[in-house]
Write a protein that holds these residues in place. Structure first.
Motif, short mmCIF file in Angstrom:
data_model
loop_
_atom_site.label_atom_id
_atom_site.label_comp_id
_atom_site.label_asym_id
_atom_site.label_seq_id
_atom_site.Cartn_x
_atom_site.Cartn_y
_atom_site.Cartn_z
N SER A 179 -0.45 -7.60 1.66
CA SER A 179 -0.41 -6.47 0.63
C SER A 179 0.72 -6.29 -0.36
N GLY A 193 -4.96 -11.97 -2.07
CA GLY A 193 -5.33 -10.83 -1.58
C GLY A 193 -5.27 -11.05 0.15
N ASN A 249 -10.94 -9.53 5.75
CA ASN A 249 -11.94 -9.91 4.67
C ASN A 249 -12.24 -8.26 3.74
N ALA A 250 -12.27 -7.18 4.86
CA ALA A 250 -12.34 -5.89 4.52
C ALA A 250 -11.27 -5.52 3.29
N TYR A 251 -10.18 -5.83 3.73
CA TYR A 251 -9.04 -5.65 2.77
C TYR A 251 -9.15 -6.44 1.44
N GLU A 291 -11.43 -7.83 -0.14
CA GLU A 291 -12.56 -7.56 -0.82
C GLU A 291 -12.22 -6.47 -1.94
N LYS A 292 -11.26 -5.60 -1.58
CA LYS A 292 -10.95 -4.57 -2.42
C LYS A 292 -9.95 -5.19 -3.50
N ARG A 293 -9.57 -6.36 -3.33
CA ARG A 293 -8.80 -6.78 -4.49
C ARG A 293 -9.37 -8.03 -5.22
N ASN A 294 -9.02 -8.04 -6.41
CA ASN A 294 -9.69 -9.22 -7.18
C ASN A 294 -8.72 -10.59 -7.34
N GLU A 308 0.91 -1.22 0.11
CA GLU A 308 -0.01 -0.04 -0.12
C GLU A 308 0.69 1.20 -0.03
#
Length: 217
Positions: free
Chosen positions: A119, A116, A169-171, A173-176, A24
């Protein structure tokens, strides 16, 4: 287990482009490459031929070397291990360059990153080393483990209680996840559906130059 202790931002500067080795942070103004995009060292701003920022034409060997070094640094592999991967790629059927990239992509730390669950590959390597993941139900702490079709990777039951994995999970979900991997965020697991095709691997890598580099030695 050997690893490079060099400042990773210098590796990006040496290659003349972002390699996204710090996850990040690379997307923020704190990224060192944003402030100093020239090559590291005393003569970085006045680099010679083949270096970032150079106006001269790089030799064939320089281009081959840079392609090999770039791939090593992206995947966090030292020279001796990278050469072993190349030797293995030669023995497999098909294109040697594609075989090499598929071997690198099938490393456990890379798969954890691609799913995912981390990072960066460096963070994935650390998580694997600390034993937070299982492969086919068995705990493993070997980041360089090569996975095959059908292998299942999951967060270890005891590790799932840690705050990092509770917020994962929250992180994630932003990545495919790539199409050659299947992922179940609820179960915090994933599996290798098949080996990746060339179009699904980093397009900035030039595997042909890497093959040429080792072929001339």
């Amino acid at each position: 287990m050997a690893k490079s202790l060099s400042p990773v931002c210098k590796l990006c500067r040496r290659e003349g482009e972002k390699l996204y080795l710090k996850g990040e942070r690379c997307f923020t103004p704190k990224c060192a490459f944003e402030r100093r995009s020239f090559a590291p060292g005393q003569h970085g701003k006045t680099a010679g031929r083949g270096n970032p920022g150079s106006t001269g034409r790089a030799s064939d060997f320089a281009r081959q070397l840079r392609a090999k070094q770039k791939a090593r640094r992206i995947y966090g592999v030292l020279e001796r291990q990278f050469r072993r991967y190349y030797d293995t790629a030669i023995t497999r059927r098909g294109l040697t360059g594609l075989n090499l990239l598929q071997i690198l992509e099938s490393r456990l730390d890379n798969v954890v990153f691609r799913l995912g669950f981390a990072s960066s590959r460096a963070q994935a390597r650390l998580l694997v080393t600390h034993g937070h993941f299982t492969v086919n139900g068995r705990r493993t702490d070997v980041p360089s483990m090569l996975l095959s079709d059908g292998d299942v990777i999951a967060v270890r039951e005891g590790s799932g209680k840690l705050s990092y994995f509770k917020e994962l999970n929250a992180y994630a979900e932003k990545r495919n996840a790539p199409t050659w991997l299947s992922r179940d965020l609820k179960a915090m697991s994933g599996s290798v559906a098949r080996m990746p095709e060339r179009a699904e691997i980093d397009g900035s890598l030039d595997e042909q130059l890497i093959v040429e580099y080792y072929s001339r030695r």
